[in-house]
Write a protein that holds these residues in place. Structure first.
Motif, PDB file in Angstrom:
ATOM      1  N   ALA A   2       0.827  -1.345   0.196  1.00 52.80           N
ATOM      2  CA  ALA A   2       0.124   0.066  -0.019  1.00 52.80           C
ATOM      3  C   ALA A   2       0.828   1.090  -0.396  1.00 52.80           C
ATOM      4  O   ALA A   2       0.701   2.052  -0.646  1.00 52.80           O
ATOM      5  CB  ALA A   2      -1.240  -0.460   1.109  1.00 52.80           C
ATOM      6  N   LEU A   3       1.802   1.374   1.159  1.00 51.09           N
ATOM      7  CA  LEU A   3       2.821   2.233   0.661  1.00 51.09           C
ATOM      8  C   LEU A   3       3.631   2.433  -0.107  1.00 51.09           C
ATOM      9  O   LEU A   3       3.971   3.717  -1.439  1.00 51.09           O
ATOM     10  CB  LEU A   3       3.712   2.505   1.756  1.00 51.09           C
ATOM     11  CG  LEU A   3       3.596   2.612   3.540  1.00 51.09           C
ATOM     12  CD1 LEU A   3       4.750   2.423   4.439  1.00 51.09           C
ATOM     13  CD2 LEU A   3       2.851   4.108   3.408  1.00 51.09           C
ATOM     14  N   CYS A   4       3.604   1.439  -1.274  1.00 52.45           N
ATOM     15  CA  CYS A   4       4.545   1.791  -2.445  1.00 52.45           C
ATOM     16  C   CYS A   4       3.767   2.107  -3.868  1.00 52.45           C
ATOM     17  O   CYS A   4       4.174   2.635  -4.341  1.00 52.45           O
ATOM     18  CB  CYS A   4       5.161  -0.091  -2.912  1.00 52.45           C
ATOM     19  SG  CYS A   4       5.888  -0.053  -1.722  1.00 52.45           S
ATOM     20  N   LEU A   5       2.537   1.061  -3.486  1.00 51.21           N
ATOM     21  CA  LEU A   5       1.141   2.022  -4.346  1.00 51.21           C
ATOM     22  C   LEU A   5       0.806   3.686  -3.828  1.00 51.21           C
ATOM     23  O   LEU A   5       0.777   4.426  -4.965  1.00 51.21           O
ATOM     24  CB  LEU A   5      -0.130   1.540  -3.894  1.00 51.21           C
ATOM     25  CG  LEU A   5      -0.180  -0.513  -4.548  1.00 51.21           C
ATOM     26  CD1 LEU A   5      -1.379  -0.773  -4.528  1.00 51.21           C
ATOM     27  CD2 LEU A   5       0.701  -0.143  -6.174  1.00 51.21           C
ATOM     28  N   ILE A   6       1.390   4.329  -2.995  1.00 49.56           N
ATOM     29  CA  ILE A   6       1.076   5.216  -2.486  1.00 49.56           C
ATOM     30  C   ILE A   6       1.580   6.130  -3.058  1.00 49.56           C
ATOM     31  O   ILE A   6       1.585   7.605  -3.645  1.00 49.56           O
ATOM     32  CB  ILE A   6       0.843   5.615  -1.069  1.00 49.56           C
ATOM     33  CG1 ILE A   6      -0.570   5.320  -0.308  1.00 49.56           C
ATOM     34  CG2 ILE A   6       0.517   7.174  -1.022  1.00 49.56           C
ATOM     35  CD1 ILE A   6      -1.178   4.689   0.621  1.00 49.56           C
TER      36      ILE A   6
END
Length: 149
Positions: free
Chosen positions: A116-120
């Motif tokens: 999720a952090l990578c996508l954000i």
């Protein structure tokens, strides 16, 4: 599966297994040992890659070895409990299963959070990345091979 499930006055779980339950328990022991051994082997391979990929793979390897050890111990205790009708070994096996699934659940939460952090991060900087690619001067349009089509 269990014929009788009752909680006795001293807090122990008394159970009896029919032939199908014993076969299922035997299969559970075999697959638990197999997955545990495979986790230990995979963890050892992760640990060996410390020279190539650095410390995070070593940490992953140690955690995977611990998880594999939990499973193989659970299988041994479960097998002993089934053969000898030992409540203590059964409880110990269940505790090893609990530990395995706790560690696995925490790792899944960490993995989902990291994704999720990578996508954000990627969504925030997508326009900057595209600007860098556009400045390189490469023409990304598709032209037909035959002129005039």
């Amino acid at each position: 599966m269990p014929d009788v499930n009752q909680l006795s006055t001293d807090g122990t779980l008394n159970y009896t297994l029919d032939s199908f339950g014993l076969i299922t328990l035997d299969k559970l022991v075999k697959w638990t040992k197999f997955v545990g051994i495979m986790n230990i082997i995979t963890g050892a391979i992760y640990c060996l890659t410390i020279l190539i990929f650095s410390i995070p793979t070593f940490i992953m390897g140690v955690i995977t070895i611990i998880m594999g050890t939990k499973l193989t111990n659970a299988a041994s205790h479960l097998q002993f409990a089934a053969q000898n009708k030992d409540d203590v070994s059964f409880t110990t096996a269940m505790d090893h299963f609990r530990s395995y699934f706790l560690i696995n659940g925490i790792l899944l939460i960490i993995t989902i959070s990291f994704i999720a952090l990578c996508l954000i991060f990627f969504s925030f900087f997508f326009s900057s990345i595209m600007d860098i690619l556009d400045e390189s001067g490469f023409d990304y349009t598709i032209h037909s091979i035959i002129a005039g089509i």
